[in-house]
Design an enzyme around this catalytic site. Structure first.
Site, PDB file in Angstrom:
ATOM      1  N   HIS A   1      13.294  13.015  19.601  1.00  0.00           N
ATOM      2  CA  HIS A   1      14.402  13.945  19.394  1.00  0.00           C
ATOM      3  C   HIS A   1      15.700  13.210  19.057  1.00  0.00           C
ATOM      4  O   HIS A   1      16.520  12.914  19.921  1.00  0.00           O
ATOM      5  CB  HIS A   1      14.585  14.787  20.665  1.00  0.00           C
TER       6      HIS A   1
ATOM      7  N   ASN B   1      18.026  19.490  11.314  1.00  0.00           N
ATOM      8  CA  ASN B   1      19.244  20.310  11.149  1.00  0.00           C
ATOM      9  C   ASN B   1      20.350  19.530  10.468  1.00  0.00           C
ATOM     10  O   ASN B   1      21.465  19.407  10.967  1.00  0.00           O
ATOM     11  CB  ASN B   1      19.717  20.865  12.501  1.00  0.00           C
TER      12      ASN B   1
ATOM     13  N   HIS C   1      13.800  19.313  25.182  1.00  0.00           N
ATOM     14  CA  HIS C   1      14.811  19.222  26.242  1.00  0.00           C
ATOM     15  C   HIS C   1      14.700  20.301  27.330  1.00  0.00           C
ATOM     16  O   HIS C   1      15.606  21.120  27.496  1.00  0.00           O
ATOM     17  CB  HIS C   1      16.227  19.172  25.674  1.00  0.00           C
TER      18      HIS C   1
ATOM     19  N   ASP D   1      17.630  13.491  22.468  1.00  0.00           N
ATOM     20  CA  ASP D   1      18.560  14.463  21.865  1.00  0.00           C
ATOM     21  C   ASP D   1      19.866  13.769  21.474  1.00  0.00           C
ATOM     22  O   ASP D   1      20.964  14.305  21.667  1.00  0.00           O
ATOM     23  CB  ASP D   1      18.826  15.658  22.785  1.00  0.00           C
TER      24      ASP D   1
ATOM     25  N   HIS E   1      28.719  12.896  17.473  1.00  0.00           N
ATOM     26  CA  HIS E   1      29.865  13.641  16.950  1.00  0.00           C
ATOM     27  C   HIS E   1      31.055  12.697  16.934  1.00  0.00           C
ATOM     28  O   HIS E   1      31.253  11.917  17.875  1.00  0.00           O
ATOM     29  CB  HIS E   1      30.188  14.853  17.821  1.00  0.00           C
TER      30      HIS E   1
END
Lengths: 416, 305
Positions: free
Chosen positions: A58, A92, A226, A299, A303
């Site tokens: 992930h 994504n 998750h 995950d 950012h």
């Protein structure tokens, strides 16, 4: 280059053994005690664990489309720093990886592997199937709309039927859109005090409970991304007991932190699923130890600093995780060497049908991990540094990473 | 005291101190020249990210009554996302030299962020559904001036408590002051995990009418006519509206309060709103005094410990 890794505890097919590892031209050539150095670069792995390179199911690499957060090169560097030799890239991106040519574009074999996953629905819009055959032909095995939930049960059923026939698996980011609308953190005592709309635990659990019925109906392999609540753990446990083809992952941060962190209103603690309660953390830890949860998935969600330098509610979701995963897992749960590599490498590889087993002659992906050595996470290789552990002292240090490209890790000075 | 961000930061003595100072400024505001030079030379920055005429005017009036200068930045709710970031705006405003920032924002925690970015003292003028400490203080001042004390008062807060920063600040500070609080709302408007608030709750206003000193009404969002959180406005009124009939059942010396703006005919009957029990206009005027007290405390060195 010829390498000789000496003095470490090596995870072999018969368990941890004190043997030396000779690594030449991209794979293990000898695995035995007392190998004499002969023009080898010798790596002293005393007190370290040697095992298969970590495998992340992930990872968000942000390429294409959001390269200011991360790109494939920086993401691979972060993965190597964290001991990962394979990462599964989430679809994504912009554009969404919903067709084969896009999956091929992000596939990498060196220095580590980047394995594309594909969207379940076109554009992750949840209305029609993505180009599943095309993605499959491009090597995609795991299909997910991660970041969103495939909310339409009828559509998900058809996707599962289709993917099952191909031989792949569907992974779900479980977040019921109605129950979780406008939510920013775990719904509980902390959200109540802060006046922030919450995501109830039930928002995750109702989707997983529903999906498990679809697994019964379709026979499709299903992976829970998750997992974050104690009741999710119970759903996984009973599904496995019933013999359903179900696997699950947990993130390092859900093993370590709970929703009380959000009292600081610091956006670094904003992620989906949100940090839950201490009881949930306990259940997740126990589930990873007993194997109910198969794997750690980071995950990793980069950012940029300016994007997180806003209010909690306005901040984007997610934290980076590749570089700190092994340390955090080591701190959160008691795992022996065999179990540690099982959760970090072998089981996640197995979810994708990849051979990520113990070290044998011929193995290419290998990590040297000192479970006691401390380090400071102050120089992220990722383009982003949105981590609660930035500048913190952590226990458990990745010292070397080998792949088919040779020794790929960098030392403190940044030299290979 | 460096900032005023949350009522949770104020113990009983700190609240009493601000209320005492508030009383002094009520007296100042009643003078022929309702102005003192206490903050001459100081500049107050007002950052208002939500339409909020009354709170902004109240701070503006309070600052000027203390002879401070005011820098005002206001922005409509929807245009914020297209403009510069909150951080850049805060730093821009800081560069203009204010000594203190007053921040109103739709997101929880915004005033804390502004404090961290600017290193200026910050007053929270309302953040999300989280805190609105000067509203709580003006309500406490109004109660203390009316009843002579706040300790022991029985207060029912009625309406949309879940989404209300007023309720969060008021309930917390009333508890600090020794009042007993009952939250009255449909279950969909009570806070999630209300048990962690350690207050009583009631599912209808009739259950509390006979035994309250204060009915504190909150504005109900009627724009969508209910339907999402309660079936209809009429059904809300049937269970929670302070009608004239219900107001007549209140104990003789009880009062009615509302932070405004009121929906006459929804949460409060029009005649009750204008009746002798209503302290609404006192709340507004006491708001100026209590904000003067806060600005004075934060910007002068006269800190009695």
């Amino acid at each position: 280059m010829r390498y000789l890794i000496t003095g470490g505890s090596v995870l072999t097919e018969s368990g941890p053994e004190d043997v030396d590892v000779e690594f030449v031209d991209g794979s293990v050539t000898r695995l035995e005690a007392g190998i004499q150095p002969d023009e080898h670069q010798v790596i002293d792995a005393t007190d370290s664990w040697v095992g298969p390179g970590f495998f992340d199911l992930h990872t968000h690499l942000r390429e294409p489309g959001q390269e200011w957060k991360e790109d494939i090169a920086s993401g691979m560097a972060a993965a190597i720093a964290g001991g990962f030799t394979s990462v599964v890239a989430m679809p994504n991106t912009d554009p969404v990886i919903d067709a084969g040519h896009l999956a091929r574009q992000i596939t990498r074999h060196e220095p580590i592997r980047v394995i594309p996953s594909g969207a379940v629905t076109l554009g992750q819009e949840g209305t029609q199937l993505a180009h599943l055959d095309d993605l499959w032909a491009a090597g995609v095995r795991l299909f997910t709309d991660d970041g969103y939930t495939v909310a339409d049960a009828g559509l998900l059923r058809r996707a599962m039927e289709y993917v099952a026939q191909l031989g792949g698996l569907v992974a779900q980011h479980a977040e019921d859109p109605g129950l979780c609308r406008n939510g920013h953190m775990h719904e509980g005592s902390v959200s109540s005090r802060l006046g922030i709309t919450g995501l109830p635990a039930a928002g995750e659990e109702v989707i997983i409970a529903r999906d498990l019925k679809l697994v019964e109906l379709t026979g499709c392999r299903y992976h829970i991304q998750h997992a974050s609540t104690a009741a999710t753990v119970e759903l996984i446990r009973s599904a496995k007991h019933a013999g359903l083809p179900v696997t699950a992952e947990v993130t390092p941060h859900h093993l370590m932190l709970d929703h009380r962190e959000v009292e600081s209103m610091d956006p670094v603690y904003k992620m989906y699923p949100p940090l839950r309660t201490p009881d949930d953390v306990d259940a997740l830890r126990a589930a990873l130890v007993d194997g109910t949860i198969d794997a750690v998935g980071t995950d990793h969600a980069p950012h940029a600093a300016f994007e997180k330098d806003v209010t909690f509610e306005e901040a984007p979701r997610g934290i980076v995780g590749l570089e700190t995963a092994a340390s955090i897992v080591r701190a959160a749960v008691e795992l022996d060497q065999t179990s540690f590599f099982e959760r970090m490498a072998i089981a996640p590889g197995g979810v994708l049908g990849e051979a990520a087993g113990p070290i044998v002659v011929g193995s290419s992906d290998l990590v040297v991990f000192d479970p006691e050595a401390e380090w400071t996470f102050d120089r992220p290789r990722s383009k982003s540094a949105n981590s609660p552990w930035l500048n913190q002292r952590l226990k458990g240090t990745v010292t070397q990473v080998f792949t088919r490209s040779g020794l790929v890790s960098t030392d403190e000075e940044g030299e290979s | 005291m460096r900032d005023l961000l949350s009522v949770d930061d104020l113990d009983r003595a700190a609240i009493e101190d601000l209320l005492d100072l508030g009383d002094d400024f009520v007296e100042v505001l009643g003078r022929d020249v309702p102005k003192v030079p206490a903050l001459r030379g100081k500049t107050i920055g007002l950052m208002f990210y939500e339409p909020s005429t009354r709170t902004r005017l109240s701070f503006d009036r309070a600052a000027k009554a203390l002879s401070a200068d005011v820098l005002t930045f206001t922005v409509g709710g929807s245009s914020v996302s297209k403009g510069e970031s909150l951080k850049d705006t805060a730093l821009t405003l800081k560069a203009m030299g204010p000594h203190l920032m007053v921040v109103r924002h739709r997101a929880t925690g915004a005033p804390w962020r502004v404090r961290d970015w600017t290193a200026l003292p910050v007053v929270n003028a309302g953040d999300g559904a989280h805190q609105h400490p000067t509203q709580a203080l003006l309500d406490l001042l109004t109660l203390r001036r009316h009843f002579g004390k706040v300790d022991g008062l029985r207060v029912a807060i009625v309406g949309d408590i879940r989404h209300s920063r007023v309720a969060r600040s008021l309930a917390g500070s009333l508890q600090t002051m020794g009042s007993s609080v009952t939250l009255v709302a449909p279950s969909t408007l009570l806070p999630i995990h209300v048990e962690s608030w350690e207050v009583d709750t009631a599912g209808g206003i009739d259950q509390v009418l006979g035994e309250v000193d204060v009915v504190y009404l909150l504005r109900i969002q009627t724009e969508r006519g209910g339907g999402e959180v309660f079936p209809s406005v009429a059904e809300y009124v049937s269970r929670f509206g302070l009608t004239r009939r219900r107001a007549d059942l209140l104990p003789a010396d009880s009062v009615v309060m509302h932070p405004g703006p009121m929906n006459r005919g929804v949460e409060i009957d029009p005649q009750v709103a204008d009746g002798p029990r209503a302290l609404v206009t006192h709340q507004v005027s006491n708001g100026i005094a209590v904000r003067m007290a806060v600005l004075f405390r934060l910007l002068t060195s006269e800190v009695p410990e």
